[in-house]
Scaffold this motif. Structure first.
Motif, PDB file in Angstrom:
ATOM      1  N   TRP A   2       0.842  -1.073  -0.106  1.00 26.66           N
ATOM      2  CA  TRP A   2      -0.002   0.079   0.001  1.00 26.66           C
ATOM      3  C   TRP A   2       0.912   1.129  -0.017  1.00 26.66           C
ATOM      4  CZ3 TRP A   2      -5.379   0.702   1.963  1.00 26.66           C
ATOM      5  CH2 TRP A   2      -6.306  -0.394   1.692  1.00 26.66           C
ATOM      6  N   GLN A   3       0.193   2.164  -0.913  1.00 29.40           N
ATOM      7  CA  GLN A   3       1.038   3.714  -0.633  1.00 29.40           C
ATOM      8  C   GLN A   3       0.624   4.218   0.483  1.00 29.40           C
ATOM      9  OE1 GLN A   3      -0.237   4.112  -4.829  1.00 29.40           O
ATOM     10  NE2 GLN A   3       1.750   4.381  -5.507  1.00 29.40           N
ATOM     11  N   ARG A   4       1.431   5.165   1.086  1.00 25.28           N
ATOM     12  CA  ARG A   4       1.239   5.994   2.350  1.00 25.28           C
ATOM     13  C   ARG A   4       1.711   7.296   2.176  1.00 25.28           C
ATOM     14  NH1 ARG A   4       1.941   1.005   3.737  1.00 25.28           N
ATOM     15  NH2 ARG A   4       0.402  -0.028   4.935  1.00 25.28           N
ATOM     16  N   GLU A   5       0.965   8.420   2.843  1.00 26.79           N
ATOM     17  CA  GLU A   5       1.332   9.660   3.064  1.00 26.79           C
ATOM     18  C   GLU A   5       1.253   9.984   4.447  1.00 26.79           C
ATOM     19  OE1 GLU A   5       2.989  11.971   1.431  1.00 26.79           O
ATOM     20  OE2 GLU A   5       3.103  11.024  -0.602  1.00 26.79           O
ATOM     21  N   GLU A   6       2.099  10.320   5.167  1.00 27.47           N
ATOM     22  CA  GLU A   6       1.629  10.628   6.809  1.00 27.47           C
ATOM     23  C   GLU A   6       1.705  12.149   7.096  1.00 27.47           C
ATOM     24  OE1 GLU A   6       4.536   8.894   5.647  1.00 27.47           O
ATOM     25  OE2 GLU A   6       3.593   6.739   6.062  1.00 27.47           O
ATOM     26  N   VAL A   7       0.784  12.519   8.040  1.00 25.31           N
ATOM     27  CA  VAL A   7       0.825  13.772   8.565  1.00 25.31           C
ATOM     28  C   VAL A   7       1.581  13.547   9.889  1.00 25.31           C
ATOM     29  CG1 VAL A   7      -0.531  15.881   9.502  1.00 25.31           C
ATOM     30  CG2 VAL A   7      -1.411  14.694   7.512  1.00 25.31           C
ATOM     31  N   THR A   8       2.821  14.026  10.038  1.00 24.27           N
ATOM     32  CA  THR A   8       3.584  13.928  11.302  1.00 24.27           C
ATOM     33  C   THR A   8       3.048  14.790  12.306  1.00 24.27           C
ATOM     34  OG1 THR A   8       5.414  15.380  10.740  1.00 24.27           O
ATOM     35  CG2 THR A   8       5.444  13.078   9.973  1.00 24.27           C
ATOM     36  N   THR A   9       3.447  14.415  13.759  1.00 23.10           N
ATOM     37  CA  THR A   9       3.095  15.550  14.651  1.00 23.10           C
ATOM     38  C   THR A   9       3.981  16.936  14.531  1.00 23.10           C
ATOM     39  OG1 THR A   9       2.892  13.626  16.283  1.00 23.10           O
ATOM     40  CG2 THR A   9       3.167  15.831  17.057  1.00 23.10           C
ATOM     41  N   ASP A  10       5.121  16.818  14.025  1.00 23.80           N
ATOM     42  CA  ASP A  10       6.155  18.000  13.816  1.00 23.80           C
ATOM     43  C   ASP A  10       5.421  18.688  12.607  1.00 23.80           C
ATOM     44  OD1 ASP A  10       7.582  16.985  15.869  1.00 23.80           O
ATOM     45  OD2 ASP A  10       9.175  16.589  14.313  1.00 23.80           O
ATOM     46  N   GLU A  11       4.931  18.287  11.667  1.00 27.32           N
ATOM     47  CA  GLU A  11       4.349  18.756  10.541  1.00 27.32           C
ATOM     48  C   GLU A  11       3.045  19.586  10.987  1.00 27.32           C
ATOM     49  OE1 GLU A  11       3.053  18.084   6.002  1.00 27.32           O
ATOM     50  OE2 GLU A  11       3.415  16.584   7.459  1.00 27.32           O
ATOM     51  N   PHE A  12       2.137  18.959  11.699  1.00 29.43           N
ATOM     52  CA  PHE A  12       1.127  19.388  12.228  1.00 29.43           C
ATOM     53  C   PHE A  12       1.264  20.761  13.169  1.00 29.43           C
ATOM     54  CE2 PHE A  12      -1.813  19.946  15.671  1.00 29.43           C
ATOM     55  CZ  PHE A  12      -3.162  20.103  14.819  1.00 29.43           C
ATOM     56  N   ARG A  13       2.230  20.594  13.995  1.00 33.04           N
ATOM     57  CA  ARG A  13       2.520  21.663  14.956  1.00 33.04           C
ATOM     58  C   ARG A  13       3.062  22.681  14.337  1.00 33.04           C
ATOM     59  NH1 ARG A  13       5.304  17.845  19.729  1.00 33.04           N
ATOM     60  NH2 ARG A  13       3.280  17.081  20.602  1.00 33.04           N
ATOM     61  N   ALA A  14       3.779  22.577  13.296  1.00 33.18           N
ATOM     62  CA  ALA A  14       4.463  23.585  12.346  1.00 33.18           C
ATOM     63  C   ALA A  14       3.359  24.447  11.935  1.00 33.18           C
ATOM     64  CB  ALA A  14       5.572  23.129  11.623  1.00 33.18           C
ATOM     65  N   THR A  15       2.469  23.701  11.085  1.00 30.09           N
ATOM     66  CA  THR A  15       1.526  24.374  10.400  1.00 30.09           C
ATOM     67  C   THR A  15       0.322  24.952  11.459  1.00 30.09           C
ATOM     68  OG1 THR A  15       1.606  22.488   8.593  1.00 30.09           O
ATOM     69  CG2 THR A  15      -0.442  23.850   8.624  1.00 30.09           C
ATOM     70  N   PHE A  16       0.196  24.558  12.369  1.00 21.86           N
ATOM     71  CA  PHE A  16      -0.816  25.032  13.357  1.00 21.86           C
ATOM     72  C   PHE A  16      -0.142  26.318  13.767  1.00 21.86           C
ATOM     73  CE2 PHE A  16      -3.089  25.155  17.592  1.00 21.86           C
ATOM     74  CZ  PHE A  16      -4.222  25.294  17.105  1.00 21.86           C
ATOM     75  N   GLU A  17       1.077  26.364  14.090  1.00 24.99           N
ATOM     76  CA  GLU A  17       2.090  27.512  14.712  1.00 24.99           C
ATOM     77  C   GLU A  17       1.713  28.745  13.549  1.00 24.99           C
ATOM     78  OE1 GLU A  17       3.566  30.014  17.258  1.00 24.99           O
ATOM     79  OE2 GLU A  17       2.546  28.166  17.561  1.00 24.99           O
ATOM     80  N   GLN A  18       1.931  28.148  12.324  1.00 27.34           N
ATOM     81  CA  GLN A  18       1.951  29.338  11.145  1.00 27.34           C
ATOM     82  C   GLN A  18       0.383  29.933  11.272  1.00 27.34           C
ATOM     83  OE1 GLN A  18       2.873  27.381   7.654  1.00 27.34           O
ATOM     84  NE2 GLN A  18       5.065  26.954   8.157  1.00 27.34           N
ATOM     85  N   VAL A  19      -0.649  29.101  11.284  1.00 24.65           N
ATOM     86  CA  VAL A  19      -1.755  29.449  11.228  1.00 24.65           C
ATOM     87  C   VAL A  19      -2.149  30.376  12.600  1.00 24.65           C
ATOM     88  CG1 VAL A  19      -4.351  28.834  11.433  1.00 24.65           C
ATOM     89  CG2 VAL A  19      -2.676  27.662  10.089  1.00 24.65           C
ATOM     90  N   ARG A  20      -1.553  30.225  13.502  1.00 28.48           N
ATOM     91  CA  ARG A  20      -1.736  31.016  14.886  1.00 28.48           C
ATOM     92  C   ARG A  20      -1.104  32.264  14.591  1.00 28.48           C
ATOM     93  NH1 ARG A  20      -1.245  29.141  20.110  1.00 28.48           N
ATOM     94  NH2 ARG A  20      -0.464  27.235  19.490  1.00 28.48           N
ATOM     95  N   GLN A  21      -0.025  32.518  14.015  1.00 31.22           N
ATOM     96  CA  GLN A  21       0.613  33.606  13.822  1.00 31.22           C
ATOM     97  C   GLN A  21      -0.190  34.474  12.936  1.00 31.22           C
ATOM     98  OE1 GLN A  21       3.371  34.805  15.521  1.00 31.22           O
ATOM     99  NE2 GLN A  21       3.273  33.127  16.658  1.00 31.22           N
ATOM    100  N   GLN A  22      -0.827  33.786  11.866  1.00 31.13           N
ATOM    101  CA  GLN A  22      -1.349  34.700  10.939  1.00 31.13           C
ATOM    102  C   GLN A  22      -2.661  35.162  11.730  1.00 31.13           C
ATOM    103  OE1 GLN A  22      -2.262  31.434   7.976  1.00 31.13           O
ATOM    104  NE2 GLN A  22      -0.496  31.694   6.962  1.00 31.13           N
ATOM    105  N   GLN A  23      -3.319  34.293  12.471  1.00 28.49           N
ATOM    106  CA  GLN A  23      -4.633  34.749  13.027  1.00 28.49           C
ATOM    107  C   GLN A  23      -4.116  35.888  13.985  1.00 28.49           C
ATOM    108  OE1 GLN A  23      -7.853  33.762  12.889  1.00 28.49           O
ATOM    109  NE2 GLN A  23      -7.312  32.945  10.834  1.00 28.49           N
ATOM    110  N   ARG A  24      -3.222  35.880  14.750  1.00 31.15           N
ATOM    111  CA  ARG A  24      -2.590  36.881  15.502  1.00 31.15           C
ATOM    112  C   ARG A  24      -2.482  38.208  14.711  1.00 31.15           C
ATOM    113  NH1 ARG A  24      -0.198  36.328  20.683  1.00 31.15           N
ATOM    114  NH2 ARG A  24       0.417  34.176  20.102  1.00 31.15           N
ATOM    115  N   GLN A  25      -1.960  38.196  13.551  1.00 32.39           N
ATOM    116  CA  GLN A  25      -1.461  39.280  12.874  1.00 32.39           C
ATOM    117  C   GLN A  25      -2.961  39.844  12.575  1.00 32.39           C
ATOM    118  OE1 GLN A  25       1.396  38.390   9.973  1.00 32.39           O
ATOM    119  NE2 GLN A  25       2.821  38.085  11.265  1.00 32.39           N
ATOM    120  N   ALA A  26      -3.849  39.135  11.884  1.00 37.00           N
ATOM    121  CA  ALA A  26      -4.958  39.458  11.342  1.00 37.00           C
ATOM    122  C   ALA A  26      -5.931  40.111  12.667  1.00 37.00           C
ATOM    123  CB  ALA A  26      -5.717  38.322  10.869  1.00 37.00           C
ATOM    124  N   GLN A  27      -6.096  39.591  13.599  1.00 37.52           N
ATOM    125  CA  GLN A  27      -7.042  40.015  14.564  1.00 37.52           C
ATOM    126  C   GLN A  27      -6.262  40.745  15.781  1.00 37.52           C
ATOM    127  OE1 GLN A  27      -8.814  36.484  16.789  1.00 37.52           O
ATOM    128  NE2 GLN A  27      -8.996  35.394  14.661  1.00 37.52           N
TER     129      GLN A  27
END
Length: 658
Positions: free
Chosen positions: A65-90
């Motif tokens: 089977w072929q696989r693609e994983e969302v790692t914990t580090d990847e999720f945390r980095a993306t979540f932090e990017q979204v956090r900074q975007q929201q902080r700047q916007a709000q």
């Protein structure tokens, strides 16, 4: 007894039994490992091999089977990017605790899963992205351009300023993955279209106009009739929440501001020079080369005959170029690189930093300006190269940037002083977590106070949303303990303690009696205004004309033929109500009312509805509208493709790891 046990568990029969027991345990363990994801994954997207769509997911078949994983580090980095975007916007309205909600985390995770679905779909479709396409995408990025042209210095500066810094090679591979992932949905979106008939039907609605009459009813006079005790008591009992005393607090606090701290440390010349060398890419850009190439494509795994034919064709083209043939013309006619073919084979400038495949890069940096080289073999086939330009490295010397580095060093020293002071404050508060005065005295900072104040009218530092949230938090209010440092700005924080708290509570009727009377009279006035508007609407429903009613009642009247949808006229709410009204029958009108607030009402009469006429729209606007509608429809189609792929694939989410 042990000897008897040993005797009983030896021999070929015992070995066979143990072997049979081990096999299912091994298969169960491996299957769990292969299908359950790792501890570092928050989601896994899986699909069977393209040549065996019905392949089961038990081991050892699951290894196919072929696989693609969302790692914990990847999720945390993306979540932090979204956090900074929201902080700047709000800005100050940003609430970190609210942002940490499960719904927000799942929303970010769903976006990452969609990306992994696209990545897996592109892999299964056999999509590959060449170096030229990656270079073209990077060079066309506005963030890397100066005066509309790609700037290597800007490119290097932006990559090195990321946290952590990104190497050009890593960034280019990220862009390659992004282009590969987006190729199919972008192609679907770009291929969508909106027919003339669909556009015409849409415009009949969007371009609709209405002939409307409007009459403004003035607010009734202020209500001054007496209010008896029974009415006051009844209103108070039914609206107690309107007359509550707001929760309030008073604070004491220590403010730690790094910007006010002195920095008397001498400038360390050796440290400045070392930093200059360590961060030279910020100030110096490496040598770059401008190369044109002709690609004769040949997959690295192709058979010998295919490779030989491609090499011979490339060699013949190289010979023609060396003999004086126009290289750009040869590239346009023969190159199989779609990203550079139309540009005469020319690629964006690149440095010797791994941004191009190694054989190509080595050949380019071994050439002289104007030289023809090739064939050069890479994983993409055979290249013929022409070195068009050598751009020497440029930059600023240490002496030129010394002042900038010294200012940064001073800032770093100030930041260290701030961190040291903040750490001392925390240590002192831990010694006595319910008294802030000893900590203030120990570190030599003033103990300040503010309040009492309610949540909706903060004072002083409490106007900062983070401070306000902490001031009314359950922990500080109930326990009376000192808060953790609360960041107000970079290198600027406070620690607070609630010294006084008054909970929200109902105020007695005697205290709010006058406010209750005001509320009753305002309600009477609003009901009188609505009744007057309803009376006019009733007369319109019986067949009277609004203009005649307005003249008889001395009301302001406006006749507005051709009112367009979405125009905030007379208000956005009024326009919405007018276009929500039913279509009137021939020779009749549809009536309605809209409150403007403070007792004012508008009564309207829709006399005629005219559908949007596409033939009256200028040709340029028709084309623009059709493009916009096609773009919108293409976006819907692209998302439908992602949704369809998600249904075909298996998605495992480990929400407990978010």
């Amino acid at each position: 007894m042990l000897q008897k046990l040993r005797d009983k568990t030896t021999g070929w029969i015992a070995s066979l039994i143990l072997g049979l027991l081990i096999i299912p345990f091994a298969f169960v363990g491996v299957n769990e490992y292969m299908t359950g994801g790792t501890a570092g994954d928050v989601a896994v997207v899986e699909a069977p091999p393209t040549w065996w769509e019905s392949a089961p997911q038990w081991w050892p078949v699951s290894m196919l089977w072929q696989r693609e994983e969302v790692t914990t580090d990847e999720f945390r980095a993306t979540f932090e990017q979204v956090r900074q975007q929201q902080r700047q916007a709000q800005g100050e309205a940003f609430d970190p605790r609210e942002f940490e909600s499960v719904e927000n985390k799942r929303r970010v995770l769903e976006q990452l899963i969609d990306q992994k679905v696209l990545a897996l779909a592109s892999t299964r479709a056999g999509i590959r992205i060449g170096d030229a396409a990656v270079q073209k995408a990077i060079s066309s990025e506005p963030a890397f351009q100066v005066d509309g042209k790609f700037s290597p210095e800007q490119y290097q500066l932006l990559l090195s300023s990321q946290v952590p810094p990104i190497s050009p090679l890593k960034f280019q591979e990220e862009q390659r993955d992004r282009l590969r992932m987006l190729l199919i949905p972008q192609a679907i979106g770009d291929s969508d279209f909106f027919t003339d008939g669909e556009q015409e039907r849409m415009w009949k609605l969007l371009g609709e106009t209405r002939d409307v009459g409007l009459a403004l009813l003035p607010a009734p006079p202020e209500d001054s009739a007496p209010v008896d005790d029974a009415d006051i008591k009844a209103w108070y009992d039914g609206h107690k929440d309107d007359f509550k005393q707001d929760e309030s607090v008073a604070l004491e606090y220590i403010e730690i501001n790094g910007n006010t701290l002195p920095t008397d440390a001498p400038v360390d010349e050796a440290a400045l020079r070392k930093r200059y060398e360590d961060e030279k890419s910020r100030f110096v850009s490496p040598e770059q080369r401008v190369v044109a190439h002709i690609l004769i494509a040949a997959d690295a795994g192709a058979d010998a005959a295919t490779l030989k034919a491609a090499e011979e064709k490339a060699a013949a083209l190289a010979q023609q170029a060396r003999a004086g043939a126009d290289f750009a013309a040869l590239a346009r006619a023969n190159s199989e690189d779609p990203g550079s073919r139309d540009e005469g084979g020319e690629l964006p400038p690149f440095a010797k930093d791994g941004s191009m495949v190694k054989p190509f890069e080595d050949a380019a940096f071994a050439m002289q300006a104007g030289e023809i080289s090739g064939p050069v073999k890479s994983d993409f086939g055979y290249h013929v190269l022409q070195l068009r330009e050598i751009r020497p490295g440029t930059g600023r010397s240490f002496e030129e940037v010394r002042g900038e580095l010294a200012a940064e060093q001073a800032g770093n020293e100030r930041e260290r002083a701030y961190n040291d002071l903040a750490g001392r404050v925390v240590n002192e508060t831990l010694k006595n977590p319910t008294e802030l005065a000893p900590a203030a005295q120990a570190v030599g900072l003033p103990l300040q106070t503010v309040g009492p104040f309610p949540r909706n009218a903060p004072l002083g530092i409490a106007a900062n949303p983070a401070v306000l949230r902490a001031a009314f938090s359950e922990t500080l209010v109930q326990d009376g303990t000192i808060s953790d440092p609360i960041e107000i700005a970079p290198n600027h924080s406070v620690v607070i303690r609630v010294t006084q708290h008054a909970p929200e509570q109902a105020q007695p009727l005697e205290k709010v009696r006058d406010a209750v009377v005001v509320a009753i009279r305002a309600d009477r006035r609003e009901k009188a205004a609505e009744a007057a508007a309803d009376a006019v609407v009733a007369r319109l429903d019986k067949g009277e004309a609004l203009s005649a009613i307005a003249a008889a009642e001395n009301l302001r009247f406006n006749d507005l033929p051709g009112m367009r949808r979405g125009i905030p006229m007379p208000t956005a709410e009024a326009n919405e109500a007018i276009f929500a009204a039913q279509r009137p029958a021939e020779g009749k009108a549809i009536a309605g009312k809209v409150s403007l607030g403070d007792g004012n009402y508008i009564v309207f009469a829709v006399n005629k509805v005219t559908e949007g006429d596409m033939t009256a729209m200028p040709a340029e606007e028709r084309v623009m509208m059709q493009q916009q509608l096609a773009q919108m429809s293409g976006g819907i189609a692209s998302q439908a493709y992602v949704d369809a792929m998600r249904k075909r694939f298996k998605v495992n989410v480990f929400e407990e790891r978010l």
